[in-house]
Scaffold this motif. Sequence first.
Motif, PDB file in Angstrom:
ATOM      1  N   LYS A 382       0.540  -0.779  -0.342  1.00  0.00           N
ATOM      2  CA  LYS A 382       0.279   0.320  -0.187  1.00  0.00           C
ATOM      3  C   LYS A 382       0.865   1.435   0.058  1.00  0.00           C
ATOM      4  O   LYS A 382       1.878   1.376   0.644  1.00  0.00           O
ATOM      5  CB  LYS A 382      -0.718  -0.152   0.872  1.00  0.00           C
ATOM      6  CG  LYS A 382      -1.724  -1.281   1.245  1.00  0.00           C
ATOM      7  CD  LYS A 382      -2.861  -1.175   0.319  1.00  0.00           C
ATOM      8  CE  LYS A 382      -4.402   0.012   0.070  1.00  0.00           C
ATOM      9  NZ  LYS A 382      -5.217   0.079  -0.238  1.00  0.00           N
ATOM     10  N   LEU A 383       0.407   2.235  -0.556  1.00  0.00           N
ATOM     11  CA  LEU A 383       0.722   3.603  -0.644  1.00  0.00           C
ATOM     12  C   LEU A 383       0.969   4.776   0.511  1.00  0.00           C
ATOM     13  O   LEU A 383       2.214   4.828   0.886  1.00  0.00           O
ATOM     14  CB  LEU A 383       0.184   4.430  -1.641  1.00  0.00           C
ATOM     15  CG  LEU A 383       0.316   4.410  -3.190  1.00  0.00           C
ATOM     16  CD1 LEU A 383      -0.252   5.255  -4.251  1.00  0.00           C
ATOM     17  CD2 LEU A 383       1.983   4.089  -3.722  1.00  0.00           C
ATOM     18  N   ASP A 384       0.215   4.248   1.612  1.00  0.00           N
ATOM     19  CA  ASP A 384       0.371   4.807   2.816  1.00  0.00           C
ATOM     20  C   ASP A 384       0.385   4.416   3.794  1.00  0.00           C
ATOM     21  O   ASP A 384       0.366   4.872   5.104  1.00  0.00           O
ATOM     22  CB  ASP A 384      -1.453   5.061   3.358  1.00  0.00           C
ATOM     23  CG  ASP A 384      -2.172   4.209   3.321  1.00  0.00           C
ATOM     24  OD1 ASP A 384      -1.720   3.098   3.464  1.00  0.00           O
ATOM     25  OD2 ASP A 384      -3.213   4.287   3.624  1.00  0.00           O
ATOM     26  N   ARG A 385       1.302   3.247   3.764  1.00  0.00           N
ATOM     27  CA  ARG A 385       1.622   2.008   4.879  1.00  0.00           C
ATOM     28  C   ARG A 385       2.890   2.959   5.491  1.00  0.00           C
ATOM     29  O   ARG A 385       3.320   2.405   7.111  1.00  0.00           O
ATOM     30  CB  ARG A 385       2.293   0.692   4.088  1.00  0.00           C
ATOM     31  CG  ARG A 385       4.065   0.621   3.291  1.00  0.00           C
ATOM     32  CD  ARG A 385       4.067  -0.574   3.202  1.00  0.00           C
ATOM     33  NE  ARG A 385       4.980  -0.321   1.859  1.00  0.00           N
ATOM     34  CZ  ARG A 385       5.658  -0.438   1.329  1.00  0.00           C
ATOM     35  NH1 ARG A 385       4.291  -0.044   0.544  1.00  0.00           N
ATOM     36  NH2 ARG A 385       6.206  -1.025   0.595  1.00  0.00           N
ATOM     37  N   PHE A 386       3.641   4.109   5.332  1.00  0.00           N
ATOM     38  CA  PHE A 386       4.894   4.745   5.566  1.00  0.00           C
ATOM     39  C   PHE A 386       4.208   6.257   6.627  1.00  0.00           C
ATOM     40  O   PHE A 386       5.642   6.867   6.741  1.00  0.00           O
ATOM     41  CB  PHE A 386       5.815   5.428   4.526  1.00  0.00           C
ATOM     42  CG  PHE A 386       6.572   4.110   4.179  1.00  0.00           C
ATOM     43  CD1 PHE A 386       6.961   2.890   4.885  1.00  0.00           C
ATOM     44  CD2 PHE A 386       6.392   3.951   2.861  1.00  0.00           C
ATOM     45  CE1 PHE A 386       7.852   2.017   4.286  1.00  0.00           C
ATOM     46  CE2 PHE A 386       7.248   2.163   2.271  1.00  0.00           C
ATOM     47  CZ  PHE A 386       7.324   1.882   3.277  1.00  0.00           C
ATOM     48  N   GLY A 387       2.641   6.307   6.419  1.00  0.00           N
ATOM     49  CA  GLY A 387       2.667   7.711   6.254  1.00  0.00           C
ATOM     50  C   GLY A 387       2.891   8.608   5.610  1.00  0.00           C
ATOM     51  O   GLY A 387       3.213   8.382   5.077  1.00  0.00           O
ATOM     52  N   SER A 388       2.731   9.868   5.880  1.00  0.00           N
ATOM     53  CA  SER A 388       2.944  11.159   4.792  1.00  0.00           C
ATOM     54  C   SER A 388       4.552  11.262   5.268  1.00  0.00           C
ATOM     55  O   SER A 388       5.405  11.138   6.000  1.00  0.00           O
ATOM     56  CB  SER A 388       2.585  11.735   5.676  1.00  0.00           C
ATOM     57  OG  SER A 388       2.544  13.199   5.078  1.00  0.00           O
ATOM     58  N   VAL A 389       5.326  11.221   3.671  1.00  0.00           N
ATOM     59  CA  VAL A 389       6.744  10.911   4.070  1.00  0.00           C
ATOM     60  C   VAL A 389       6.472  12.391   3.233  1.00  0.00           C
ATOM     61  O   VAL A 389       5.912  12.726   2.286  1.00  0.00           O
ATOM     62  CB  VAL A 389       7.056  10.205   3.223  1.00  0.00           C
ATOM     63  CG1 VAL A 389       7.042   9.225   4.323  1.00  0.00           C
ATOM     64  CG2 VAL A 389       6.570   9.633   1.866  1.00  0.00           C
ATOM     65  N   ASP A 390       7.708  13.289   2.416  1.00  0.00           N
ATOM     66  CA  ASP A 390       8.388  13.532   1.401  1.00  0.00           C
ATOM     67  C   ASP A 390       9.467  13.093   0.854  1.00  0.00           C
ATOM     68  O   ASP A 390      10.608  13.475   1.423  1.00  0.00           O
ATOM     69  CB  ASP A 390       8.407  15.072   2.363  1.00  0.00           C
ATOM     70  CG  ASP A 390       9.658  16.217   1.272  1.00  0.00           C
ATOM     71  OD1 ASP A 390       9.560  16.312  -0.124  1.00  0.00           O
ATOM     72  OD2 ASP A 390      10.128  17.068   1.729  1.00  0.00           O
ATOM     73  N   PRO A 391       9.133  12.500   0.053  1.00  0.00           N
ATOM     74  CA  PRO A 391      10.143  11.811  -0.697  1.00  0.00           C
ATOM     75  C   PRO A 391      11.325  13.203  -1.284  1.00  0.00           C
ATOM     76  O   PRO A 391      12.271  11.836  -1.678  1.00  0.00           O
ATOM     77  CB  PRO A 391       9.578  11.340  -2.169  1.00  0.00           C
ATOM     78  CG  PRO A 391       8.189  12.159  -2.418  1.00  0.00           C
ATOM     79  CD  PRO A 391       8.048  12.819  -1.100  1.00  0.00           C
ATOM     80  N   PHE A 392      11.048  13.813  -1.354  1.00  0.00           N
ATOM     81  CA  PHE A 392      11.965  14.908  -2.056  1.00  0.00           C
ATOM     82  C   PHE A 392      13.401  15.109  -0.899  1.00  0.00           C
ATOM     83  O   PHE A 392      13.973  15.943  -1.081  1.00  0.00           O
ATOM     84  CB  PHE A 392      11.605  16.120  -2.759  1.00  0.00           C
ATOM     85  CG  PHE A 392      10.931  15.968  -3.946  1.00  0.00           C
ATOM     86  CD1 PHE A 392      11.533  15.611  -4.833  1.00  0.00           C
ATOM     87  CD2 PHE A 392       9.688  15.841  -3.073  1.00  0.00           C
ATOM     88  CE1 PHE A 392      10.465  15.707  -5.529  1.00  0.00           C
ATOM     89  CE2 PHE A 392       8.857  16.003  -3.977  1.00  0.00           C
ATOM     90  CZ  PHE A 392       9.324  15.346  -5.788  1.00  0.00           C
TER      91      PHE A 392
END
Length: 410
Positions: A382-392
Amino acid sequence: MQFPSTDYLIIGGGILGAATAWSLAQQAPAGSRIRLVEAGLLASATTSQAAALLTRVRPDPAMAALVAETFTAIEQLDQVLEQPLPLRKVGSLHLATAESGKAYLQDTETTAASLGLSSERLGPEQIKQRAPWLAPDQHSEALFVADDGYMDPVQLAQGYVSAARKLGVEVVQNCRVDSLIMEQGRVVGAHTSQGSMPADNLICCSGPWATRLLAEQGVHLAMAPVRSHYWITEDNTELFPTDSPMVILPDINAYARPEVGGLLFGLRDQQAVYGDPANLPEDIHGYLFNCDPDGWECLEAGWGDLAAVFPAIEHLGVAHYLTGVSSYTPDGKPLIDTTHIPGLLVGTGCSGGGIALSGGIGRLLAELALERDTFCDVAPFKLDRFGSVDPFAEEFRVRCALARSQKKSG
């Protein structure tokens, strides 16, 4: 210019986009319009840089199911293509030289049994017979898994595409997707370098470029571009017979396999070596990461441990060095999911395992796109399994790079 509308638009003509196109064409209702768009030539970007080890033993059952599906896909493709795919089913030899590696062997043996895969313990003489370049000592232990293999990643991707074309999939190359087309909060196509492409559904398989593309619409992918690299020795057919197995060295975070008379071997960086998803060039061959541009620091750091099990490296020449971009997530598992935007799905973040996972990811994305029951559990991806992230953010990119440093399997 505006292209004719399609039911499904797949962005990215690498291994994942190719596998998804074929699986979707197999499962979609008759008459479905499917288009695959690639910025350059098919399978010419990150797919072409892969070592392509197909290892089936995975602790997570869902990951194991994805790899098993790839082997099934290869068998199915061989039935419809004019030439069989060049799968080298040579098995994998896992060599442990320390206690941590021996624990890894036990776990691998147990997992193989749970998956119904055969494995056997090898003594020093059996190790040398299978892989003459190895020099195990009396304390070394080894496990051989017969069902593993490797193959040319570009040929596998081309096989998926050839089979997809036979089922009516349209393929557009040298066409870069610049942005998504949105209407009332739903994706309805993409703006490309050749014009707009309307579509009812969009599946993004564009690898490390997906981060910047989807961030524009508020989809923040929990992955970072991380260096994968390997070296290829000079030819020596006595040391490296073509039927010798892949070798996994868990104690030194290394792997190897035969490569046209030589040996391809990879060492995982012990420092965080990563790129910037906001500034990836269209051509990532020769891409310069944040440090150690030629891999010398990594090779020097791992040389002693490698030479202990591979003493011939001391006098063999290294013929080639290849570096590539892998999209790594913090847990080393891919991102395969629908998004909060209706009609938009994502398949990426394979963490160096995209070739082995391709058949399973393609099938899973097709089932999600068609809103059907999935053949395996999707929760681990799932996309949300890490919670909110900033990939940059640099802190997050370091986190992803360290996930590769800690990887022990193939």
